[in-house]
Design an enzyme around this catalytic site. Structure first.
Site, PDB file in Angstrom:
ATOM      1  N   GLU A  37     -53.029  50.807  69.516  1.00 48.26           N
ATOM      2  CA  GLU A  37     -53.183  50.736  68.057  1.00 48.26           C
ATOM      3  C   GLU A  37     -52.081  51.530  67.456  1.00 48.26           C
ATOM      4  O   GLU A  37     -51.374  51.651  66.387  1.00 48.26           O
ATOM      5  CB  GLU A  37     -54.450  51.443  67.507  1.00 48.26           C
ATOM      6  CG  GLU A  37     -55.712  50.520  67.573  1.00 48.26           C
ATOM      7  CD  GLU A  37     -55.492  49.319  66.914  1.00 48.26           C
ATOM      8  OE1 GLU A  37     -54.816  49.319  66.131  1.00 48.26           O
ATOM      9  OE2 GLU A  37     -56.138  48.279  67.266  1.00 48.26           O
ATOM     10  N   TYR A 117     -57.913  54.874  60.236  1.00 50.49           N
ATOM     11  CA  TYR A 117     -57.789  53.569  60.712  1.00 50.49           C
ATOM     12  C   TYR A 117     -57.911  53.673  62.331  1.00 50.49           C
ATOM     13  O   TYR A 117     -58.520  52.946  62.862  1.00 50.49           O
ATOM     14  CB  TYR A 117     -56.508  52.917  60.138  1.00 50.49           C
ATOM     15  CG  TYR A 117     -56.305  51.752  60.936  1.00 50.49           C
ATOM     16  CD1 TYR A 117     -57.082  50.529  60.838  1.00 50.49           C
ATOM     17  CD2 TYR A 117     -55.405  51.714  62.332  1.00 50.49           C
ATOM     18  CE1 TYR A 117     -57.044  49.316  61.574  1.00 50.49           C
ATOM     19  CE2 TYR A 117     -55.438  50.575  63.233  1.00 50.49           C
ATOM     20  CZ  TYR A 117     -56.057  49.362  62.766  1.00 50.49           C
ATOM     21  OH  TYR A 117     -56.144  48.259  63.428  1.00 50.49           O
ATOM     22  N   ASP A 135     -57.311  47.301  58.102  1.00 47.15           N
ATOM     23  CA  ASP A 135     -55.774  47.268  58.056  1.00 47.15           C
ATOM     24  C   ASP A 135     -55.516  46.643  56.935  1.00 47.15           C
ATOM     25  O   ASP A 135     -56.272  45.899  56.237  1.00 47.15           O
ATOM     26  CB  ASP A 135     -55.475  46.939  59.589  1.00 47.15           C
ATOM     27  CG  ASP A 135     -55.498  45.461  59.571  1.00 47.15           C
ATOM     28  OD1 ASP A 135     -56.217  44.954  58.806  1.00 47.15           O
ATOM     29  OD2 ASP A 135     -54.880  44.849  60.548  1.00 47.15           O
ATOM     30  N   CYS A 184     -55.272  33.932  56.029  1.00 56.48           N
ATOM     31  CA  CYS A 184     -55.198  34.510  54.648  1.00 56.48           C
ATOM     32  C   CYS A 184     -54.112  35.345  54.609  1.00 56.48           C
ATOM     33  O   CYS A 184     -54.042  36.552  54.511  1.00 56.48           O
ATOM     34  CB  CYS A 184     -56.500  35.259  54.375  1.00 56.48           C
ATOM     35  SG  CYS A 184     -56.727  35.610  52.789  1.00 56.48           S
ATOM     36  N   CYS A 191     -56.090  28.248  52.467  1.00 52.76           N
ATOM     37  CA  CYS A 191     -57.531  28.192  52.201  1.00 52.76           C
ATOM     38  C   CYS A 191     -58.254  27.279  52.861  1.00 52.76           C
ATOM     39  O   CYS A 191     -59.278  27.305  53.089  1.00 52.76           O
ATOM     40  CB  CYS A 191     -57.796  28.364  50.698  1.00 52.76           C
ATOM     41  SG  CYS A 191     -57.146  29.839  49.923  1.00 52.76           S
ATOM     42  N   CYS A 194     -59.716  27.976  56.112  1.00 53.43           N
ATOM     43  CA  CYS A 194     -60.373  29.245  56.011  1.00 53.43           C
ATOM     44  C   CYS A 194     -61.870  29.026  56.442  1.00 53.43           C
ATOM     45  O   CYS A 194     -62.836  28.451  55.660  1.00 53.43           O
ATOM     46  CB  CYS A 194     -60.347  30.136  54.742  1.00 53.43           C
ATOM     47  SG  CYS A 194     -60.912  31.804  54.948  1.00 53.43           S
ATOM     48  N   CYS A 200     -65.854  32.158  49.125  1.00 51.25           N
ATOM     49  CA  CYS A 200     -64.494  33.188  48.753  1.00 51.25           C
ATOM     50  C   CYS A 200     -64.445  33.189  47.246  1.00 51.25           C
ATOM     51  O   CYS A 200     -64.134  31.954  46.549  1.00 51.25           O
ATOM     52  CB  CYS A 200     -63.318  32.841  49.540  1.00 51.25           C
ATOM     53  SG  CYS A 200     -61.807  33.690  48.996  1.00 51.25           S
TER      54      CYS A 200
HETATM   55  S1  SF4 Z   1     -60.510  31.040  51.250  1.00 47.29           S
HETATM   56 FE1  SF4 Z   1     -60.110  33.171  50.229  1.00 47.29          FE
HETATM   57  S2  SF4 Z   1     -60.407  34.499  52.510  1.00 47.29           S
HETATM   58 FE2  SF4 Z   1     -59.927  32.432  52.791  1.00 47.29          FE
HETATM   59  S3  SF4 Z   1     -57.705  32.176  52.818  1.00 47.29           S
HETATM   60 FE3  SF4 Z   1     -58.304  31.533  50.917  1.00 47.29          FE
HETATM   61  S4  SF4 Z   1     -57.881  33.391  49.832  1.00 47.29           S
HETATM   62 FE4  SF4 Z   1     -58.185  34.078  51.842  1.00 47.29          FE
END
Ligand code: SF4
Length: 315
Positions: A37, A117, A135, A184, A191, A194, A200
């Site tokens: 870290e 952190y 982070d 992201c 997205c 994701c 989201c």
């Molecule tokens: S859906 Fe939301 S969390 Fe996923 S990559 Fe897109 S903006 Fe980021």
């Protein structure tokens, strides 16, 4: 979609796509996690993994042995990583704890160089405690996921805490970290790949929630002298903040003549124009090193670059 389903999707994605091969992900050794870290604070993952982390652990296999070694040895192993205060704090922490790190956020944060952190990373990744780790990657995911506009990091932490998967907090944090790093991403988030897509709230205007401030750099000109006698170069211990306790070339005033050349160097927020002069006279105490001795000495990356520079000039 409820939170439980998001947690499940996130962890399944992490199982398949997470960066499980990183060596500090495959250990519960608090020293290894702490070291990684600290190294990762200002240095890219690949450089830490390939160039510094294994070598450092080979030289200082335990936190105790690190504390028992001279600071010069630690700085020399850190050479090239920059931000040398990190190495000094590691050394100080190793000595203060006598090689045994505490196991609570509160106690960890009392140690030099360990902030919120790093303490939470040690508690989460090493001790599997139910704490949030935020982070820059996780912060970006949280801001977008909850569509948080212009909020402080404290608010982001509160949302991250509310979203924490207390059944598997370690993997949950690591998954969010990897999601921010691989999917992201700051520009053009992917997205459609994701696992949090369905729930989201910020996906339609992802960019809106992570406007980044333009970095500000400080430009400086530095002038150094190279004095070589019997094949050895004169260096002295720096006492300025930028390279404190490292060996550096002596600074000189800008000279009219004997300029060997100039090069550019980037160091933290500084953008440096470096000018190197040949000099014959020196004032003060110096350490004289031949080229081979540069390898293992606590030398700043700027001085190392200067040495390569004048080596190319045949000096
Ligand atoms: S859906 Fe939301 S969390 Fe996923 S990559 Fe897109 S903006 Fe980021």
């Amino acid at each position: 979609m409820n939170t439980q389903t998001s947690h499940k999707n996130l962890l399944s994605w992490y199982d398949k796509h997470g960066r499980h091969q990183l060596p500090w992900r495959n250990t519960d050794d608090l020293y290894h996690i702490y070291l990684s870290e600290i190294m990762l604070q200002q240095t890219q993952v690949n450089r830490v993994r390939d160039e510094y982390y294994p070598q450092f652990l080979q030289r200082f296999s335990t936190l105790k042995s690190l504390g028992e070694s001279p600071l010069d040895d630690v700085l020399s192993m850190w050479s090239g990583l920059g931000y040398y205060r990190r190495a000094k704090n590691l050394h100080k922490t190793a000595q203060l704890t006598q090689g045994i790190l505490p196991t609570t956020l509160k106690e960890l944060k009392k140690l030099p160089g360990i902030g919120q952190y790093t303490a939470s990373a040690i508690c989460s990744f090493g001790l599997h405690q139910a704490v949030t780790v935020v982070d820059t990657n996780i912060s970006r995911v949280i801001k977008r996921y909850f569509a948080l506009l212009d909020v402080s990091e404290k608010v982001v932490s509160e949302y991250a805490k509310g979203f924490l998967n207390t059944h598997n907090p370690r993997d949950h944090n690591l998954a969010l970290m990897d999601l921010g790093s691989l999917v992201c991403v700051p520009k053009n988030p992917k997205c459609d790949e994701c696992p949090l897509f369905d729930s989201c709230q910020g996906k339609d205007e992802a960019q809106l929630y992570t406007k980044t401030k333009k970095k500000e750099y400080i430009s400086m000109e530095l002038f150094f002298g190279v004095c070589i006698k019997d094949g050895k170069i004169a260096l002295h211990l720096s006492d300025d903040n930028m390279y404190k306790d490292m060996l550096v070339l002596p600074k000189v005033e800008p000279l009219e003549e004997n300029l060997l050349g100039s090069f550019k160097h980037a160091y933290t927020k500084y953008r440096l124009d470096v000018h190197i002069y040949s000099i014959d006279e020196l004032d003060g105490e110096f350490v004289w090193l031949c080229a081979e001795e540069f390898e293992n000495a606590p030398i700043s990356s700027l001085t190392r670059k200067a040495q390569k520079f004048f080596h190319k000039k045949g000096l």
